[in-house]
Design an enzyme around this catalytic site. Structure first.
Site, PDB file in Angstrom:
ATOM      1  CB  SER A 133      -0.932  -0.060   1.217  1.00 43.98           C
ATOM      2  OG  SER A 133      -1.875   0.952   1.184  1.00 43.98           O
TER       3      SER A 133
ATOM      4  NE  ARG B 249      -8.669   1.563  11.440  1.00 41.74           N
ATOM      5  CZ  ARG B 249      -7.707   1.056  10.690  1.00 41.74           C
ATOM      6  NH1 ARG B 249      -7.203   1.783   9.700  1.00 41.74           N
ATOM      7  NH2 ARG B 249      -7.234  -0.136  10.912  1.00 41.74           N
TER       8      ARG B 249
ATOM      9  CG  ASP C 234      -6.628  -3.514  -3.183  1.00 42.29           C
ATOM     10  OD1 ASP C 234      -7.399  -2.562  -2.945  1.00 42.29           O
ATOM     11  OD2 ASP C 234      -5.415  -3.498  -2.915  1.00 42.29           O
TER      12      ASP C 234
ATOM     13  CG  HIS D 261      -5.839  -2.034   0.411  1.00 44.90           C
ATOM     14  ND1 HIS D 261      -4.895  -2.115  -0.587  1.00 44.90           N
ATOM     15  CD2 HIS D 261      -5.314  -1.220   1.356  1.00 44.90           C
ATOM     16  CE1 HIS D 261      -3.844  -1.368  -0.247  1.00 44.90           C
ATOM     17  NE2 HIS D 261      -4.069  -0.824   0.920  1.00 44.90           N
ATOM     18  CG  ASP D 262      -7.830  -5.242   5.567  1.00 43.45           C
ATOM     19  OD1 ASP D 262      -7.004  -4.308   5.589  1.00 43.45           O
ATOM     20  OD2 ASP D 262      -8.754  -5.357   6.389  1.00 43.45           O
TER      21      ASP D 262
END
Lengths: 194, 377
Positions: B149, B219, B316, B349-350
């Site tokens: 990332s 968040r 992602d 994305h994680d």
């Protein structure tokens, strides 16, 4: 044993020090051979995860791409040699890929199982689809979405305007130049841009 | 597989100020870092690992607070990045809030807490700070720089401006710049923080408060973008917290709300608001092609001597495979050695932080080749 030889016979067509793009590079064996014995550089293209990993383990520079999406990643004439070995029969867009191969490489080398090889003809004469070394799958369970013959490809190459500079068959580790359409299980074509 | 065990964070002070891309200067500062494994006699086996938004120098093993490192599944003895073979360095970037000099620290000249006055830092500035640290550790050339990332952007930047100081760049789930949609998400997060009444123009510490509400919302929105829609559906669906609807507009009704609020609460307890603003801005600004008329190929012309491994994940949507392919194209145009894996993983994305076996197998294969290669530098 003959597979090993096929690989070397095809490697013979690649000039030393070439920059090579191998479309559908499998486990990277040929690229590793070209790197180690002919001082070649370049990339392999592979879709399958297992093959990608095997290529990476050989230290091949391998890029995971679906060839059906074309070769937009690569500029015109950006490689000395583009290889498309045992790949064509898996692709939906055969003609487009051939044109792309010719666009990206100065030299294109294509190989595929020759359906007109005489044992295949015998199978068909007996009313059955062939199951052979070069075409090892049952008709209902094959990754090959098309089959073609040495003679068929010659016509397609002409239609696409590929300047075929060499073509021959491979059979049991031998180059077949007499009646390859009948006598060879694998067809090999080499074409160059004029 | 074993973990790297207990790990002790270290500090290094830099008395020379750091000239920043903006033209501002970061006064003398400290960096917090940790290392794993042993630097070999040739000093050729060092791998620097760059962190993304909310991570730190703490890569692997268990730290003094008992916390496991954020990339412990990848880094350790016998793992894909094998600390029996490599000397692995994790460093907290300046402006962050995990030990290196950041907005919560005191400006050495004014004696006041930086707060909003901490200078705007960029990916390039972080890399420059990392270069200094690596040199201070006696390493002339890294075997590799690795990051995911925003960490991947740092790994790429190493090859753009310091290509002689590393051999390999391993950049996972990254992009050559942020899309408008990505910047938009960052802006929503920043507005949530800045409009919190406890923000006080960024000088909240002096007022004895923390803009927790803003941090929570920031968040929450970030978290949504790190997950794939399908994975979220699978994990939460329309599941309710209670057995029946409560007909409330403000209480938690759905499990997904409960999860996001929990993530927001946790985050607001440990993360600094000014750091969030700084880091999201660094993400927005990263755009190496910008300085060469938008030509990414030209931007990478300097990286001829480096080898690359890029990895992306099919679901992602924040750093999509198409963005990684742009980088691959720029490298191929330059005839630079690159391998690229597009992992079919459901986690969005994680996924880069998870231990998908195909992903880790590719990473392992690449680092194993690297460990075996002769160093000709």
């Amino acid at each position: 044993m003959s597979e090993r030889k096929d690989l070397e016979l095809i490697a013979d067509l690649v000039p030393t020090g070439s920059r090579v793009l191998d479309l559908g590079c499998g486990d990277g064996e040929l690229l590793a051979f070209l790197r180690d014995h002919k001082n070649c550089t370049g990339y392999g293209i592979e879709l399958d995860d297992t093959n990608l990993l095997a290529s990476a383990r050989r230290g091949i520079d391998v890029i995971q791409l679906n060839l059906e999406d074309g070769l937009a990643l690569f500029d015109d004439r950006s490689f000395d040699v583009v290889l498309q070995l045992d790949t064509l029969q898996h692709l939906r867009n055969t003609e487009k890929m051939l044109r792309e191969t010719a666009r990206v490489g100065r030299i294109g080398i294509v190989s595929f199982p020759n359906f007109a090889h005489w044992p295949n003809r015998l199978h068909v004469l007996q009313g059955r689809m062939p199951v052979t070394r070069a075409l090892p799958y049952a008709w209902y369970d094959t990754p090959n979405i098309r089959v073609g013959t040495f003679a068929d490809f010659d016509l397609l190459a002409h239609k696409c305007g590929l300047g075929v500079t060499d073509s021959f068959g491979l059979q049991a580790g031998q180059v077949v130049r007499t009646w390859p359409n009948l006598r060879a299980s694998v067809a090999v074509f080499k074409f160059e841009q004029n | 597989m074993t973990s790297t065990g207990w790990v002790q964070a270290q500090q290094m002070h830099f008395s020379a100020p750091l000239a920043l891309k903006s033209g501002a200067v970061l006064p003398p500062y400290s960096l917090t870092y940790e290392t794993h494994g042993t630097l070999n006699a040739a000093r050729s086996n060092a791998v620097l690992v760059c962190h993304a938004l909310n991570a730190s120098h703490h890569l692997a093993g268990t730290d003094a607070q008992g916390k496991l490192g954020w990339w412990d599944n990848l880094i350790g003895p016998g793992k894909a990045l094998d600390t029996d073979k490599f000397f692995v360095i994790g460093v907290n970037n300046p402006g962050s809030c995990f030990g290196s000099t950041g907005p919560m620290d005191v400006h050495p000249l004014t004696g006041a807490i930086y707060g909003a006055d901490f200078p705007v830092v960029t990916v390039q500035d972080w890399v420059d700070a990392q270069v200094r640290l690596v040199q201070a550790l006696g390493i002339q050339q890294l075997a590799a720089v690795l990051g995911g990332s925003l960490g991947g952007m740092q790994a790429l930047d190493w090859t753009l401006r310091h290509s002689d100081k590393l051999r390999h760049c391993v950049a996972v789930a990254t992009a050559p710049n942020l899309s408008a949609q990505n910047i938009a998400f960052n802006e929503v997060a920043r507005r949530a923080i800045v409009t919190d009444p406890d923000f006080h123009g960024g000088h909240y510490i002096a007022k004895g408060v923390v803009p927790k509400r803003g941090l929570r919302v920031a968040r929450m929105i970030g978290h949504i973008t790190y997950l794939a829609g399908d994975a979220m559906e699978l994990k939460f669906g329309r599941e309710l917290k209670a057995t029946d609807l409560g007909y409330s507009t403000q209480d938690v009704e759905f499990q997904v709300e409960s999860y996001l609020r929990h993530q927001g609460d946790k985050f607001s307890d440990y993360f600094d608001a000014n750091t969030y603003l700084l880091i999201t801005r660094a993400l927005d600004y990263f755009d190496p092609a910008r300085e060469v008329n938008g030509d990414l190929t030209r931007a990478f012309a300097s990286a001829q001597q480096n080898r690359f491994l890029l990895v992306s994940f099919s679901t992602d949507w924040r750093f999509s495979p198409a963005r990684s392919r742009e980088i691959v194209k720029a490298l191929v145009d330059n005839r630079i050695r690159v391998s690229y894996a597009e992992i079919d993983a459901p986690h969005g994305h994680d996924a880069f932080l998870l231990d998908d076996p195909r992903y880790h197998a590719v990473m392992r294969a690449y680092f194993e080749r690297m460990a075996n290669e002769a160093v000709t530098a």
